[in-house]
Design a protein around this motif. Sequence first.
Motif, PDB file in Angstrom:
ATOM      1  N   LEU A 110       0.816  -1.216   0.000  1.00  0.00           N
ATOM      2  CA  LEU A 110       0.000   0.000   0.000  1.00  0.00           C
ATOM      3  C   LEU A 110       0.852   1.269   0.000  1.00  0.00           C
ATOM      4  O   LEU A 110       0.359   2.338   0.288  1.00  0.00           O
ATOM      5  CB  LEU A 110      -0.911   0.012   1.234  1.00  0.00           C
ATOM      6  CG  LEU A 110      -2.131  -0.884   1.199  1.00  0.00           C
ATOM      7  CD1 LEU A 110      -2.842  -0.812   2.556  1.00  0.00           C
ATOM      8  CD2 LEU A 110      -3.074  -0.485   0.085  1.00  0.00           C
ATOM      9  N   ASN A 111       2.132   1.125  -0.319  1.00  0.00           N
ATOM     10  CA  ASN A 111       3.065   2.261  -0.282  1.00  0.00           C
ATOM     11  C   ASN A 111       3.423   2.656   1.142  1.00  0.00           C
ATOM     12  O   ASN A 111       3.837   3.777   1.390  1.00  0.00           O
ATOM     13  CB  ASN A 111       2.529   3.485  -1.034  1.00  0.00           C
ATOM     14  CG  ASN A 111       2.940   3.473  -2.488  1.00  0.00           C
ATOM     15  OD1 ASN A 111       2.867   2.449  -3.144  1.00  0.00           O
ATOM     16  ND2 ASN A 111       3.377   4.607  -2.985  1.00  0.00           N
ATOM     17  N   VAL A 112       3.244   1.743   2.085  1.00  0.00           N
ATOM     18  CA  VAL A 112       3.745   1.967   3.441  1.00  0.00           C
ATOM     19  C   VAL A 112       4.620   0.787   3.824  1.00  0.00           C
ATOM     20  O   VAL A 112       4.369  -0.340   3.435  1.00  0.00           O
ATOM     21  CB  VAL A 112       2.608   2.126   4.472  1.00  0.00           C
ATOM     22  CG1 VAL A 112       1.859   3.414   4.248  1.00  0.00           C
ATOM     23  CG2 VAL A 112       1.653   0.945   4.439  1.00  0.00           C
ATOM     24  N   CYS A 113       5.663   1.065   4.561  1.00  0.00           N
ATOM     25  CA  CYS A 113       6.567  -0.015   4.922  1.00  0.00           C
ATOM     26  C   CYS A 113       7.361   0.372   6.155  1.00  0.00           C
ATOM     27  O   CYS A 113       7.161   1.440   6.728  1.00  0.00           O
ATOM     28  CB  CYS A 113       7.512  -0.335   3.767  1.00  0.00           C
ATOM     29  SG  CYS A 113       8.695   0.980   3.396  1.00  0.00           S
ATOM     30  N   GLY A 114       8.267  -0.505   6.564  1.00  0.00           N
ATOM     31  CA  GLY A 114       9.045  -0.273   7.766  1.00  0.00           C
ATOM     32  C   GLY A 114      10.418   0.292   7.521  1.00  0.00           C
ATOM     33  O   GLY A 114      11.188   0.466   8.463  1.00  0.00           O
ATOM     34  N   ASP A 115      10.765   0.577   6.274  1.00  0.00           N
ATOM     35  CA  ASP A 115      12.065   1.182   5.986  1.00  0.00           C
ATOM     36  C   ASP A 115      11.999   2.689   6.209  1.00  0.00           C
ATOM     37  O   ASP A 115      10.956   3.300   6.028  1.00  0.00           O
ATOM     38  CB  ASP A 115      12.479   0.910   4.541  1.00  0.00           C
ATOM     39  CG  ASP A 115      12.911  -0.536   4.330  1.00  0.00           C
ATOM     40  OD1 ASP A 115      12.566  -1.386   5.165  1.00  0.00           O
ATOM     41  OD2 ASP A 115      13.582  -0.811   3.320  1.00  0.00           O
TER      42      ASP A 115
ATOM     43  N   GLY B 263       8.823  -6.627   8.541  1.00  0.00           N
ATOM     44  CA  GLY B 263       7.417  -6.622   8.149  1.00  0.00           C
ATOM     45  C   GLY B 263       7.063  -5.468   7.236  1.00  0.00           C
ATOM     46  O   GLY B 263       7.898  -4.622   6.902  1.00  0.00           O
ATOM     47  N   HIS B 264       5.796  -5.468   6.822  1.00  0.00           N
ATOM     48  CA  HIS B 264       5.274  -4.433   5.931  1.00  0.00           C
ATOM     49  C   HIS B 264       3.939  -3.945   6.477  1.00  0.00           C
ATOM     50  O   HIS B 264       3.416  -4.475   7.439  1.00  0.00           O
ATOM     51  CB  HIS B 264       5.068  -4.994   4.514  1.00  0.00           C
ATOM     52  CG  HIS B 264       6.285  -5.636   3.932  1.00  0.00           C
ATOM     53  ND1 HIS B 264       7.328  -4.914   3.420  1.00  0.00           N
ATOM     54  CD2 HIS B 264       6.624  -6.942   3.803  1.00  0.00           C
ATOM     55  CE1 HIS B 264       8.261  -5.744   2.984  1.00  0.00           C
ATOM     56  NE2 HIS B 264       7.856  -6.978   3.211  1.00  0.00           N
ATOM     57  N   GLY B 265       3.396  -2.938   5.842  1.00  0.00           N
ATOM     58  CA  GLY B 265       2.063  -2.470   6.171  1.00  0.00           C
ATOM     59  C   GLY B 265       2.054  -1.420   7.263  1.00  0.00           C
ATOM     60  O   GLY B 265       3.097  -0.916   7.711  1.00  0.00           O
ATOM     61  N   LEU B 266       0.848  -1.095   7.725  1.00  0.00           N
ATOM     62  CA  LEU B 266       0.678   0.022   8.649  1.00  0.00           C
ATOM     63  C   LEU B 266       1.345  -0.213  10.000  1.00  0.00           C
ATOM     64  O   LEU B 266       1.881   0.714  10.604  1.00  0.00           O
ATOM     65  CB  LEU B 266      -0.813   0.299   8.836  1.00  0.00           C
ATOM     66  CG  LEU B 266      -1.538   0.851   7.605  1.00  0.00           C
ATOM     67  CD1 LEU B 266      -3.034   0.929   7.869  1.00  0.00           C
ATOM     68  CD2 LEU B 266      -0.989   2.226   7.233  1.00  0.00           C
ATOM     69  N   GLN B 267       1.329  -1.473  10.492  1.00  0.00           N
ATOM     70  CA  GLN B 267       1.959  -1.741  11.782  1.00  0.00           C
ATOM     71  C   GLN B 267       3.456  -1.496  11.709  1.00  0.00           C
ATOM     72  O   GLN B 267       4.054  -0.855  12.589  1.00  0.00           O
ATOM     73  CB  GLN B 267       1.692  -3.186  12.211  1.00  0.00           C
ATOM     74  CG  GLN B 267       2.352  -3.582  13.534  1.00  0.00           C
ATOM     75  CD  GLN B 267       1.926  -2.708  14.702  1.00  0.00           C
ATOM     76  OE1 GLN B 267       0.743  -2.517  14.942  1.00  0.00           O
ATOM     77  NE2 GLN B 267       2.893  -2.143  15.425  1.00  0.00           N
ATOM     78  N   ALA B 268       4.102  -1.993  10.657  1.00  0.00           N
ATOM     79  CA  ALA B 268       5.537  -1.772  10.496  1.00  0.00           C
ATOM     80  C   ALA B 268       5.835  -0.292  10.330  1.00  0.00           C
ATOM     81  O   ALA B 268       6.832   0.229  10.857  1.00  0.00           O
ATOM     82  CB  ALA B 268       6.058  -2.570   9.298  1.00  0.00           C
TER      83      ALA B 268
END
Length: 416
Positions: free
Chosen positions: A216-221, A242-247
């Motif tokens: 979704l264009n969000v990530c933990g980097d 991980g990926h997503g909103l939580q990350a």
Amino acid sequence: MTSQIDYKALFMAAPNPNLVLGPDLVIVDVNEAYLQATGRTRADLIGQYMFDAFPSNPADPHATGMQDLDASLHRILRTKTPDTMALTKYDIPRPGRPGTFEERWWSPINTPVLGPDGQVAWIIHRVEDVTPFILARAAQPDDNDDRDRALGEREAMDAELYVRARELQRLNEELRRAHARERQVAVTLQETMLRSPDLAHHQHITVRYLPASGSLNVCGDWYDVIDLPDNGFAVAVGDVVGHGLQAAATMGMLRSALSAGVRALREPGKALDLLDLYSYAVEGALATTAVKAVIDPERRRITYSSAGHLPPVLLHPDGTCDLLDKSTDPPLGTRPRHIPRPHASLPYRTGDTLVLYTDGLIERRGEDIDAGLHRLTDTLARYSTAATERLADSLLARLGVAGGARDDIALIIVRL
């Protein structure tokens, strides 16, 4: 080994109608099946704007085939992903009979082909011509009443198919709009968390951020650029598992903590010490990697510390590279007891380039990490004197991730 396949002949012999469009939607190639399906010649189509070659039927104002195809093609140019259209009625001009149209029912699939820069270079427009199925009639009965009834049933079937196709198209468009809204929220969130006001003060620094393909264009980097009180500055990249909103939420907290830590403590090892202690209280922070480098322009010296992260690269104008791998400790939150994190220093010369990155840039499934590092340094050597913007774009293109990768990518390039 050189391929012996003649791909031009393969395209021309493909049984499904195919044509190739440029990003300006001008027809650049067409296969024999498409010519047969439309009754046109190559000379009729090559070099023509798609909707000049196949305009809308003015006698059927309710048909939306052209608008639907136009929307699909522009969606591909924007998203760089394939698009399958619902069954649509798209009449085509009759060859040699200007102003007259022939009823056609198409089931199109539009597929982008990306160039080395990650942008759409061509679009393959493939259609399944289902007109014979739609127009199929039962055997004509002798009785006029039976004939009229059969014709009525056929028209009813056509109408139902068309209504169902239009409903499917409408639902697809609603889903796309909902996804676009969700994606825009995610992009805004990520841009807010990655905002680095001090970056504007450094014309010699270029950053890039690419989320994993399909995310979704969000990530933990993350990346960060921080001005320090004594005319020095710090740069950092990090990678939350991980990926997503939580990350992304975890990333935002860790990035802010590291930024505050280096402003207060200056030394990158001590700043990572603080971040390590903080990570135990942050859900999802376990095994995060990060590297922080402090640049002292007066002494022309780089001081750095790494928490399990891949080594930054110091690129020299002659194409040689030094890996900053002398101060690497385990990732955050992975040691049974607290041990102060080390830091290391090295000098640099004017014209050198410091490159920090996350693992999505070089790691490939089933490949040793040393192969990825070699590919990185080899590519950097090719562009050692290029401007940082060009170096960043060339790096992403040469490593095959300009259009996105399996993992997220954050990249900082500093011309020293």
